[in-house]
Design a protein around this motif. Structure first.
Motif, mmCIF file in Angstrom:
data_model
loop_
_atom_site.group_PDB
_atom_site.id
_atom_site.type_symbol
_atom_site.label_atom_id
_atom_site.label_comp_id
_atom_site.label_asym_id
_atom_site.label_seq_id
_atom_site.Cartn_x
_atom_site.Cartn_y
_atom_site.Cartn_z
ATOM 1 N N GLY A 42 11.879 -39.594 -56.727
ATOM 2 C CA GLY A 42 13.056 -38.803 -57.053
ATOM 3 C C GLY A 42 13.504 -39.152 -58.455
ATOM 4 O O GLY A 42 13.543 -40.328 -58.823
ATOM 5 N N VAL A 43 13.835 -38.140 -59.254
ATOM 6 C CA VAL A 43 14.214 -38.364 -60.649
ATOM 7 C C VAL A 43 15.548 -37.660 -60.928
ATOM 8 O O VAL A 43 15.701 -36.464 -60.653
ATOM 9 C CB VAL A 43 13.136 -37.842 -61.617
ATOM 10 N N TRP A 44 16.486 -38.434 -61.457
ATOM 11 C CA TRP A 44 17.781 -37.920 -61.905
ATOM 12 C C TRP A 44 17.842 -38.060 -63.422
ATOM 13 O O TRP A 44 17.324 -39.041 -63.975
ATOM 14 C CB TRP A 44 18.925 -38.709 -61.276
ATOM 15 N N TYR A 45 18.508 -37.134 -64.104
ATOM 16 C CA TYR A 45 18.493 -37.147 -65.564
ATOM 17 C C TYR A 45 19.682 -36.344 -66.078
ATOM 18 O O TYR A 45 20.262 -35.512 -65.352
ATOM 19 C CB TYR A 45 17.180 -36.544 -66.076
ATOM 20 N N ALA A 64 21.997 -30.508 -60.508
ATOM 21 C CA ALA A 64 21.357 -29.266 -60.923
ATOM 22 C C ALA A 64 19.853 -29.430 -60.717
ATOM 23 O O ALA A 64 19.170 -30.051 -61.533
ATOM 24 C CB ALA A 64 21.677 -28.968 -62.384
ATOM 25 N N ALA A 65 19.360 -28.928 -59.609
ATOM 26 C CA ALA A 65 17.954 -29.131 -59.249
ATOM 27 C C ALA A 65 17.038 -28.396 -60.220
ATOM 28 O O ALA A 65 17.187 -27.195 -60.453
ATOM 29 C CB ALA A 65 17.704 -28.651 -57.825
ATOM 30 N N GLY A 66 16.094 -29.130 -60.815
ATOM 31 C CA GLY A 66 15.112 -28.539 -61.698
ATOM 32 C C GLY A 66 15.623 -28.081 -63.042
ATOM 33 O O GLY A 66 14.911 -27.395 -63.779
ATOM 34 N N ALA A 67 16.841 -28.465 -63.397
ATOM 35 C CA ALA A 67 17.442 -28.004 -64.652
ATOM 36 C C ALA A 67 16.809 -28.688 -65.857
ATOM 37 O O ALA A 67 16.189 -29.748 -65.729
ATOM 38 C CB ALA A 67 18.945 -28.277 -64.626
ATOM 39 N N PRO A 68 16.975 -28.121 -67.049
ATOM 40 C CA PRO A 68 16.436 -28.763 -68.258
ATOM 41 C C PRO A 68 17.148 -30.076 -68.554
ATOM 42 O O PRO A 68 18.358 -30.208 -68.336
ATOM 43 C CB PRO A 68 16.708 -27.732 -69.366
ATOM 44 N N ILE A 69 16.417 -31.037 -69.067
ATOM 45 C CA ILE A 69 16.981 -32.314 -69.482
ATOM 46 C C ILE A 69 17.578 -32.173 -70.874
ATOM 47 O O ILE A 69 17.112 -31.367 -71.682
ATOM 48 C CB ILE A 69 15.888 -33.408 -69.455
ATOM 49 N N VAL A 70 18.646 -32.929 -71.153
ATOM 50 C CA VAL A 70 19.221 -32.951 -72.501
ATOM 51 C C VAL A 70 19.107 -34.367 -73.059
ATOM 52 O O VAL A 70 19.106 -35.348 -72.325
ATOM 53 C CB VAL A 70 20.696 -32.495 -72.501
ATOM 54 N N GLY A 71 18.999 -34.453 -74.386
ATOM 55 C CA GLY A 71 18.902 -35.745 -75.042
ATOM 56 C C GLY A 71 17.464 -36.158 -75.279
ATOM 57 O O GLY A 71 16.513 -35.514 -74.831
ATOM 58 N N ALA A 96 25.333 -41.144 -60.957
ATOM 59 C CA ALA A 96 26.272 -41.715 -61.930
ATOM 60 C C ALA A 96 25.543 -42.179 -63.189
ATOM 61 O O ALA A 96 26.032 -41.984 -64.311
ATOM 62 C CB ALA A 96 27.033 -42.874 -61.294
ATOM 63 N N LEU A 97 24.390 -42.789 -63.025
ATOM 64 C CA LEU A 97 23.607 -43.225 -64.174
ATOM 65 C C LEU A 97 23.119 -42.030 -65.000
ATOM 66 O O LEU A 97 23.152 -42.064 -66.230
ATOM 67 C CB LEU A 97 22.424 -44.072 -63.715
ATOM 68 N N ALA A 98 22.671 -40.985 -64.322
ATOM 69 C CA ALA A 98 22.197 -39.800 -65.046
ATOM 70 C C ALA A 98 23.320 -39.163 -65.847
ATOM 71 O O ALA A 98 23.127 -38.739 -66.995
ATOM 72 C CB ALA A 98 21.598 -38.796 -64.065
ATOM 73 N N GLU A 99 24.510 -39.092 -65.267
ATOM 74 C CA GLU A 99 25.650 -38.512 -65.975
ATOM 75 C C GLU A 99 26.063 -39.375 -67.170
ATOM 76 O O GLU A 99 26.711 -38.882 -68.096
ATOM 77 C CB GLU A 99 26.811 -38.323 -65.014
ATOM 78 N N ALA A 100 25.684 -40.650 -67.151
ATOM 79 C CA ALA A 100 25.965 -41.550 -68.275
ATOM 80 C C ALA A 100 24.841 -41.557 -69.296
ATOM 81 O O ALA A 100 24.884 -42.316 -70.260
ATOM 82 C CB ALA A 100 26.206 -42.966 -67.751
ATOM 83 N N GLY A 101 23.804 -40.737 -69.086
ATOM 84 C CA GLY A 101 22.752 -40.595 -70.076
ATOM 85 C C GLY A 101 21.462 -41.323 -69.784
ATOM 86 O O GLY A 101 20.606 -41.423 -70.663
ATOM 87 N N PHE A 102 21.289 -41.819 -68.577
ATOM 88 C CA PHE A 102 20.053 -42.493 -68.191
ATOM 89 C C PHE A 102 19.141 -41.540 -67.415
ATOM 90 O O PHE A 102 19.611 -40.607 -66.753
ATOM 91 C CB PHE A 102 20.347 -43.690 -67.289
ATOM 92 N N VAL A 103 17.855 -41.801 -67.482
ATOM 93 C CA VAL A 103 16.905 -41.181 -66.562
ATOM 94 C C VAL A 103 16.619 -42.206 -65.472
ATOM 95 O O VAL A 103 16.331 -43.377 -65.764
ATOM 96 C CB VAL A 103 15.600 -40.785 -67.272
ATOM 97 N N VAL A 104 16.716 -41.796 -64.224
ATOM 98 C CA VAL A 104 16.515 -42.685 -63.082
ATOM 99 C C VAL A 104 15.322 -42.189 -62.282
ATOM 100 O O VAL A 104 15.267 -41.021 -61.904
ATOM 101 C CB VAL A 104 17.758 -42.725 -62.180
#
Length: 333
Positions: A42-45, A64-71, A96-104
């Motif tokens: 599973g990947v969050w971003y 947002a499932a399958g949405a484009p990554i930013v950054g 929470a980590l993804a919303e702070a700019g991490f890829v998990v």
């Protein structure tokens, strides 16, 4: 600090800080393996796309499932679940980590998950799988171009807490299990090893350490006593350790407390009053089947949702301090 140093610090902050995203994106991937079925990941971003609620196991997330990554050049956090779990057990922390700019990237451990317990006591499998996940995410995954290979952290819970400590350089000595289980035969780890001895091919396996791991969060780490002081000397990354004061699965001082006691380097140690073992997992939003009710049962007086707001903020803050903020201007812990 001189004007030149202040300008340099400002430049470092501008280039090192990941994007603060409006939302978290989410996808599931399959990490290929040469001689075995692929690993579920599973990947969050971070994303700017609009999210929607989504159930995931017994809990839920708003992504947002399958949405484009930013950054770009984003820090990577790999996640390791506990015995019998799956990649989504800490979805709210990952969000929470993804919303702070991490890829998990959270894997479902082969042979130790809710569908398959065939290698639940082959503990050396776990750090090897986590290291392989790091390599795949950085070198071959669909998100590889967006990741910063110099900023990698690891989060683990229970058996996953053991996993991230070993992967970051810890050397456990599983022969310590014998005396431990003579003293505490009713503990979960002792009952598990008694009912499911380690596979023969795992007994001589070497522990895989991954120097790419630059920060570690271990929540209620299993088998903490197996490291001892000498076994933790190889961990050079900053460490945050969490203990549930009312841990009914890994009770007493042989687990998180043992890591805290034997890790002689400065580290961040937090004891959560009134918390039970599974309170580190995401709050349940559906009524579990009777045989899984223990995963959702918090002690009277503990609001798991409220605790997770604080827990997630502390985990995000720790990884931000260690992987994002320049070390010469980052607040100390």
């Amino acid at each position: 600090m001189s004007l030149r140093a202040l300008l340099a610090a400002a430049l470092l902050t501008a280039t090192a800080t990941p994007v603060l995203a409006a939302n978290a994106g989410f996808m599931t991937l399959r990490q290929p393996r040469p001689d075995a079925p692929p690993v579920e990941v599973g990947v969050w971003y971070p994303t700017d796309a609009a999210p929607s609620p989504m159930k995931l196991g017994l809990n839920a997330q708003t992504v947002a499932a399958g949405a484009p990554i930013v950054g770009g050049r984003l820090p990577l956090i790999v996640m390791s679940h506990g015995n019998g779990g799956f990649f989504g057990g800490h979805a709210d922390t990952a969000q929470a980590l993804a919303e702070a700019g991490f890829v998990v990237a959270a894997l479902t451990h082969p042979g130790d998950n809710y569908r398959d317990q065939s290698r639940a006591t082959a503990m050396a499998d776990r750090p090897a799988a986590l290291s392989a996940l790091i390599g795949w995410m950085l070198d071959s995954s669909p998100l590889k171009a967006k990741l910063d290979p110099d900023r990698v952290g690891a989060f683990g819970f229970s058996s996953g807490g053991f996993t991230v400590l070993a992967a970051a350089g810890g050397e456990p000595d599983l022969s310590r299990m014998t005396d431990h289980c003579l003293r505490s035969p009713g503990n979960f780890d002792c009952k598990l090893t008694a009912s499911r001895p380690a596979p023969a091919d795992s007994l001589a396996a070497r522990w895989v350490h991954d120097p790419r791991i630059q920060a570690v969060v271990a929540a209620a780490p299993a088998l903490g006593f197996t490291f001892g002081e000498a076994g933790l000397k190889g961990i050079t990354a900053p460490v945050q350790v969490w203990k549930a004061a009312g841990d009914e699965i890994l009770p007493g001082d042989d687990y998180a407390e043992a890591v805290h006691r034997n890790l002689k380097r400065p580290h961040d140690y937090r004891v959560v009053p009134n918390a039970r073992h599974f309170d580190f997992m995401a709050p349940c939003v559906t009524t579990p089947p009777a045989d899984l009710a223990y995963l959702c049962a918090s002690a009277p007086g503990l609001d798991r949702q409220a605790f997770h707001r604080d827990f997630n903020a502390a985990v995000v803050g720790f990884f931000t301090d260690q992987l994002v903020a320049p070390k010469d201007v980052a607040p100390g812990r």
